[in-house]
Design a protein around this motif. Structure first.
Motif, PDB file in Angstrom:
ATOM      1  N   ARG A 130       0.839  -1.199   0.000  1.00 58.30           N
ATOM      2  CA  ARG A 130       0.000   0.000   0.000  1.00 58.30           C
ATOM      3  C   ARG A 130       0.878   1.255   0.000  1.00 58.30           C
ATOM      4  O   ARG A 130       1.874   1.331   0.716  1.00 58.30           O
ATOM      5  CB  ARG A 130      -0.912   0.011   1.220  1.00 58.30           C
ATOM      6  CG  ARG A 130      -1.864   1.201   1.257  1.00 58.30           C
ATOM      7  CD  ARG A 130      -2.819   1.120   2.427  1.00 58.30           C
ATOM      8  NE  ARG A 130      -3.726   2.266   2.445  1.00 58.30           N
ATOM      9  CZ  ARG A 130      -4.662   2.476   3.365  1.00 58.30           C
ATOM     10  NH1 ARG A 130      -4.817   1.592   4.358  1.00 58.30           N
ATOM     11  NH2 ARG A 130      -5.447   3.543   3.305  1.00 58.30           N
ATOM     12  N   LEU A 131       0.520   2.207  -0.819  1.00 58.45           N
ATOM     13  CA  LEU A 131       1.193   3.500  -0.827  1.00 58.45           C
ATOM     14  C   LEU A 131       0.498   4.379   0.217  1.00 58.45           C
ATOM     15  O   LEU A 131      -0.576   4.931  -0.036  1.00 58.45           O
ATOM     16  CB  LEU A 131       1.116   4.129  -2.222  1.00 58.45           C
ATOM     17  CG  LEU A 131       1.859   3.354  -3.317  1.00 58.45           C
ATOM     18  CD1 LEU A 131       1.476   3.877  -4.702  1.00 58.45           C
ATOM     19  CD2 LEU A 131       3.362   3.426  -3.111  1.00 58.45           C
ATOM     20  N   GLU A 132       1.093   4.457   1.386  1.00 57.23           N
ATOM     21  CA  GLU A 132       0.446   5.101   2.524  1.00 57.23           C
ATOM     22  C   GLU A 132       0.228   6.595   2.301  1.00 57.23           C
ATOM     23  O   GLU A 132       1.017   7.272   1.634  1.00 57.23           O
ATOM     24  CB  GLU A 132       1.286   4.891   3.789  1.00 57.23           C
ATOM     25  CG  GLU A 132       1.472   3.438   4.172  1.00 57.23           C
ATOM     26  CD  GLU A 132       0.225   2.814   4.776  1.00 57.23           C
ATOM     27  OE1 GLU A 132      -0.779   3.522   4.960  1.00 57.23           O
ATOM     28  OE2 GLU A 132       0.255   1.598   5.063  1.00 57.23           O
ATOM     29  N   CYS A 171      -8.090   8.775 -13.757  1.00 60.25           N
ATOM     30  CA  CYS A 171      -7.758   9.570 -12.577  1.00 60.25           C
ATOM     31  C   CYS A 171      -7.929   8.804 -11.265  1.00 60.25           C
ATOM     32  O   CYS A 171      -7.643   9.349 -10.196  1.00 60.25           O
ATOM     33  CB  CYS A 171      -8.559  10.863 -12.562  1.00 60.25           C
ATOM     34  SG  CYS A 171     -10.336  10.662 -12.697  1.00 60.25           S
ATOM     35  N   PHE A 172      -8.383   7.551 -11.325  1.00 56.49           N
ATOM     36  CA  PHE A 172      -8.391   6.708 -10.134  1.00 56.49           C
ATOM     37  C   PHE A 172      -7.099   5.909 -10.014  1.00 56.49           C
ATOM     38  O   PHE A 172      -6.789   5.384  -8.941  1.00 56.49           O
ATOM     39  CB  PHE A 172      -9.584   5.750 -10.165  1.00 56.49           C
ATOM     40  CG  PHE A 172     -10.909   6.433 -10.034  1.00 56.49           C
ATOM     41  CD1 PHE A 172     -11.410   6.781  -8.798  1.00 56.49           C
ATOM     42  CD2 PHE A 172     -11.657   6.747 -11.159  1.00 56.49           C
ATOM     43  CE1 PHE A 172     -12.630   7.429  -8.676  1.00 56.49           C
ATOM     44  CE2 PHE A 172     -12.872   7.396 -11.056  1.00 56.49           C
ATOM     45  CZ  PHE A 172     -13.359   7.734  -9.812  1.00 56.49           C
ATOM     46  N   ASN A 173      -6.342   5.800 -11.095  1.00 59.66           N
ATOM     47  CA  ASN A 173      -5.109   5.021 -11.100  1.00 59.66           C
ATOM     48  C   ASN A 173      -3.866   5.887 -10.975  1.00 59.66           C
ATOM     49  O   ASN A 173      -2.750   5.421 -11.209  1.00 59.66           O
ATOM     50  CB  ASN A 173      -5.030   4.168 -12.370  1.00 59.66           C
ATOM     51  CG  ASN A 173      -6.025   3.025 -12.335  1.00 59.66           C
ATOM     52  OD1 ASN A 173      -6.410   2.559 -11.268  1.00 59.66           O
ATOM     53  ND2 ASN A 173      -6.458   2.571 -13.501  1.00 59.66           N
ATOM     54  N   ILE A 174      -4.061   7.149 -10.604  1.00 55.09           N
ATOM     55  CA  ILE A 174      -2.971   8.053 -10.263  1.00 55.09           C
ATOM     56  C   ILE A 174      -3.168   8.472  -8.819  1.00 55.09           C
ATOM     57  O   ILE A 174      -4.225   9.009  -8.470  1.00 55.09           O
ATOM     58  CB  ILE A 174      -2.923   9.282 -11.186  1.00 55.09           C
ATOM     59  CG1 ILE A 174      -2.708   8.861 -12.646  1.00 55.09           C
ATOM     60  CG2 ILE A 174      -1.833  10.255 -10.753  1.00 55.09           C
ATOM     61  CD1 ILE A 174      -2.766  10.010 -13.640  1.00 55.09           C
ATOM     62  N   LEU A 175      -2.199   8.197  -7.967  1.00 53.24           N
ATOM     63  CA  LEU A 175      -2.284   8.547  -6.556  1.00 53.24           C
ATOM     64  C   LEU A 175      -1.310   9.672  -6.247  1.00 53.24           C
ATOM     65  O   LEU A 175      -0.200   9.719  -6.800  1.00 53.24           O
ATOM     66  CB  LEU A 175      -1.948   7.337  -5.677  1.00 53.24           C
ATOM     67  CG  LEU A 175      -2.796   6.076  -5.867  1.00 53.24           C
ATOM     68  CD1 LEU A 175      -2.383   5.012  -4.834  1.00 53.24           C
ATOM     69  CD2 LEU A 175      -4.280   6.374  -5.739  1.00 53.24           C
TER      70      LEU A 175
END
Length: 246
Positions: A130-132, A171-175
């Motif tokens: 997970r990218l916190e 835009c959901f797959n860019i965090l």
């Protein structure tokens, strides 16, 4: 087996495991029910097929592979099996490992799994770190300034210069996290040979992202989105070197 993966066969399930997790991952990790209260559905863009999972020293995302569109009515989770190397979870695991080695901002893979339903069909899942403290671009569209959009554009350019084709750049797959941007969900993504500036797949990627932003922006007249996209493209068109280049 390469140095960045370990293959285990547990009954009907076959797993690839990152060496950092070699003594920990079990087949039951791929079942959300195993995690109980330690599994929480991803609430933005997860489509009911992804969960945040956690343990004492594990913070990851479990994602099942599911079909979308009309074909999902016939077979939501089953895929045609040809060869093990083409299993979707294995392909994504290996691509993520490759991108981590190239220095690209992606989550490190933990493990991938598939199970044969019958000789011709399989189900699959993947677990990634997970990218916190990140949020999807979709949740931040209205609050970003030009500098933020510029950085997102440069990040996408990094992947394109490295020849990485994302199959669903939305835009959901860019965090985002502070001044950092990451790309996630590389199902059907691939490393392509043509990374030239005029490569058609790059324009297709950008067009798809622009359509996604248009859907979530809530900008009735489009003026705000146009300004944001201009800042994004300034970042994208700013030259940079290919990460991981020899």
């Amino acid at each position: 087996m390469s140095g960045s993966e370990i293959c285990l066969r547990d009954g009907v399930e076959v797993m690839l495991i990152h060496p950092a997790y070699k003594d920990r991952v079990e087949a039951r990790w791929f079942h959300p029910g195993f995690w109980g209260a330690r599994a929480r559905p991803v609430d933005s863009g997860g489509r009911g097929s992804a969960w945040f999972i956690s343990d004492d020293d594990v913070s990851a995302v479990l994602r099942e592979y599911r079909r979308g569109g009309l074909i999902a009515r016939l077979s939501e989770k089953n895929y045609v099996f040809t060869t093990e190397s083409r299993v979707r979870s294995f392909a994504e695991f290996r691509l993520l490992n490759r991108m981590v080695g190239m220095g690209l901002p992606v989550p490190r893979p933990v493990a991938a799994m598939y199970r044969k339903i019958n000789p011709l069909r399989y189900e699959a899942a993947i677990i990634v770190e997970r990218l916190e403290n990140t949020k999807p671009l979709a949740d931040l569209v209205s609050s970003l300034d030009d500098e933020d959009w510029y950085r997102v554009g440069r990040t996408v350019r990094q992947f394109h210069d490295a020849g990485i084709q994302h199959a669903d750049l939305n835009c959901f797959n860019i965090l985002l996290r502070g001044g950092e941007a990451f790309l996630i969900d590389f199902d059907r993504g691939r490393l392509v040979g043509d990374s030239a500036p005029g490569a058609g797949w790059k324009k297709t990627n950008l067009d798809r992202l622009h359509r996604s932003l248009s859907k979530v922006s809530g900008d009735a007249d489009g003026d705000s989105l146009r300004r944001s996209w201009q800042a994004f493209m300034r970042g994208y068109q700013s030259p940079l070197s290919t990460p991981g280049a020899a």
